[in-house]
Design a protein around this motif. Sequence first.
Motif, PDB file in Angstrom:
ATOM      1  N   LYS A  11       0.848  -1.187   0.000  1.00  0.00           N
ATOM      2  CA  LYS A  11       0.000   0.000   0.000  1.00  0.00           C
ATOM      3  C   LYS A  11       0.882   1.233   0.000  1.00  0.00           C
ATOM      4  O   LYS A  11       1.610   1.503   0.954  1.00  0.00           O
ATOM      5  N   SER A  13       0.953   5.329  -0.284  1.00  0.00           N
ATOM      6  CA  SER A  13       0.166   6.558  -0.256  1.00  0.00           C
ATOM      7  C   SER A  13       0.612   7.457  -1.401  1.00  0.00           C
ATOM      8  O   SER A  13       1.763   7.412  -1.840  1.00  0.00           O
ATOM      9  N   THR A 140     -11.744   4.248   1.775  1.00  0.00           N
ATOM     10  CA  THR A 140     -10.384   4.723   1.560  1.00  0.00           C
ATOM     11  C   THR A 140      -9.554   3.710   0.763  1.00  0.00           C
ATOM     12  O   THR A 140      -9.955   2.553   0.598  1.00  0.00           O
ATOM     13  N   ASP A 142      -6.886   2.565   1.957  1.00  0.00           N
ATOM     14  CA  ASP A 142      -6.501   1.574   2.971  1.00  0.00           C
ATOM     15  C   ASP A 142      -7.453   0.381   2.923  1.00  0.00           C
ATOM     16  O   ASP A 142      -7.033  -0.784   2.965  1.00  0.00           O
ATOM     17  N   THR A 143      -8.741   0.680   2.847  1.00  0.00           N
ATOM     18  CA  THR A 143      -9.728  -0.389   2.748  1.00  0.00           C
ATOM     19  C   THR A 143      -9.544  -1.166   1.447  1.00  0.00           C
ATOM     20  O   THR A 143      -9.659  -2.401   1.420  1.00  0.00           O
ATOM     21  N   LYS A 159       2.203  -1.478   4.466  1.00  0.00           N
ATOM     22  CA  LYS A 159       1.895  -0.060   4.294  1.00  0.00           C
ATOM     23  C   LYS A 159       3.195   0.726   4.305  1.00  0.00           C
ATOM     24  O   LYS A 159       3.872   0.844   5.323  1.00  0.00           O
ATOM     25  N   THR A 161       5.215   4.006   4.255  1.00  0.00           N
ATOM     26  CA  THR A 161       4.983   5.386   4.681  1.00  0.00           C
ATOM     27  C   THR A 161       6.307   6.143   4.751  1.00  0.00           C
ATOM     28  O   THR A 161       7.355   5.643   4.363  1.00  0.00           O
ATOM     29  N   MET A 196      -4.331   2.023   9.978  1.00  0.00           N
ATOM     30  CA  MET A 196      -5.201   2.170   8.812  1.00  0.00           C
ATOM     31  C   MET A 196      -6.568   2.562   9.365  1.00  0.00           C
ATOM     32  O   MET A 196      -6.758   2.604  10.580  1.00  0.00           O
ATOM     33  N   ASP A 197      -7.510   2.837   8.481  1.00  0.00           N
ATOM     34  CA  ASP A 197      -8.831   3.157   9.000  1.00  0.00           C
ATOM     35  C   ASP A 197      -9.470   1.902   9.592  1.00  0.00           C
ATOM     36  O   ASP A 197      -9.042   0.774   9.333  1.00  0.00           O
ATOM     37  N   ALA A 200     -10.505  -1.059   7.283  1.00  0.00           N
ATOM     38  CA  ALA A 200      -9.373  -1.845   6.784  1.00  0.00           C
ATOM     39  C   ALA A 200      -8.808  -2.745   7.877  1.00  0.00           C
ATOM     40  O   ALA A 200      -8.505  -3.921   7.643  1.00  0.00           O
ATOM     41  N   ILE A 211      -0.532  -6.903   8.885  1.00  0.00           N
ATOM     42  CA  ILE A 211      -0.175  -5.604   8.318  1.00  0.00           C
ATOM     43  C   ILE A 211       1.225  -5.239   8.801  1.00  0.00           C
ATOM     44  O   ILE A 211       1.509  -5.321   9.997  1.00  0.00           O
TER      45      ILE A 211
END
Length: 237
Positions: A11, A13, A140, A142-143, A159, A161, A196-197, A200, A211
């Motif tokens: 993932k 961004s 999102t 994220d989902t 993820k 970042t 994440m949200d 997700a 994750i």
Amino acid sequence: MKLAYQRILLKLSGEALMGEDAYGINRATIDRIVAEIAAVVRQGVQVAVVIGGGNIFRGLAPGAIGMDRATADYMGMLATVMNALALQDAMRRVEVVSRVQSALNLEQVAEPYIRGKALRYLEEGKVVIFAAGTGNPFFTTDTAAALRGAEISAEVVLKATKVDGIYTDDPKKNPDARRYLRLTFEEAIVNNLKVMDATALTLCRDQNLPIGVFSIFKPGALMRVVRGEPEGTFVTN
């Protein structure tokens, strides 16, 4: 070389593509990220990518004030398609074969999302870039990462970042902030740690899909993660 993971969902961004710019795509930054991805692909790791669009949409944000939420979300989905095409072009320059699949119907620039084709591409060693999130407003990227990760039977959602993990506090504001090495999904949800949200996180928890959160800007960090070496923070059941 022993690998901990054979198939990953990365993932990214949109903001990761900006570098030090206020918005848009920084060429040197995207090339550096693609080099990290290419290194693991050449070790035989199957890589799928879900990419956000915040870097493009940020430049449009002043005009989006007061806009209908669904309309703004669809604009954000189109921004992710732009990023996916830029990522694919950067991969082409380093001879990594990739395919862009979009959750929105944009046949002139991307294939529609078809799970079976995505799986075949991964098995052929191609990178699959998933664009346009889930194709639905109010969800999102994220989902989308959690959903696509589950659909393609990824072993982990990573993820990428600008921060090298999950901290007890903002490390930029609090030098005493401590980085977690491992967390449970329940700890992340209850403590509102912004991994994440919530949608997700819950989906990954229910699908038993770990994750990993790490910095894509640390040289070799992605490779260390797929080797199973200590890097970033992992969230598991």
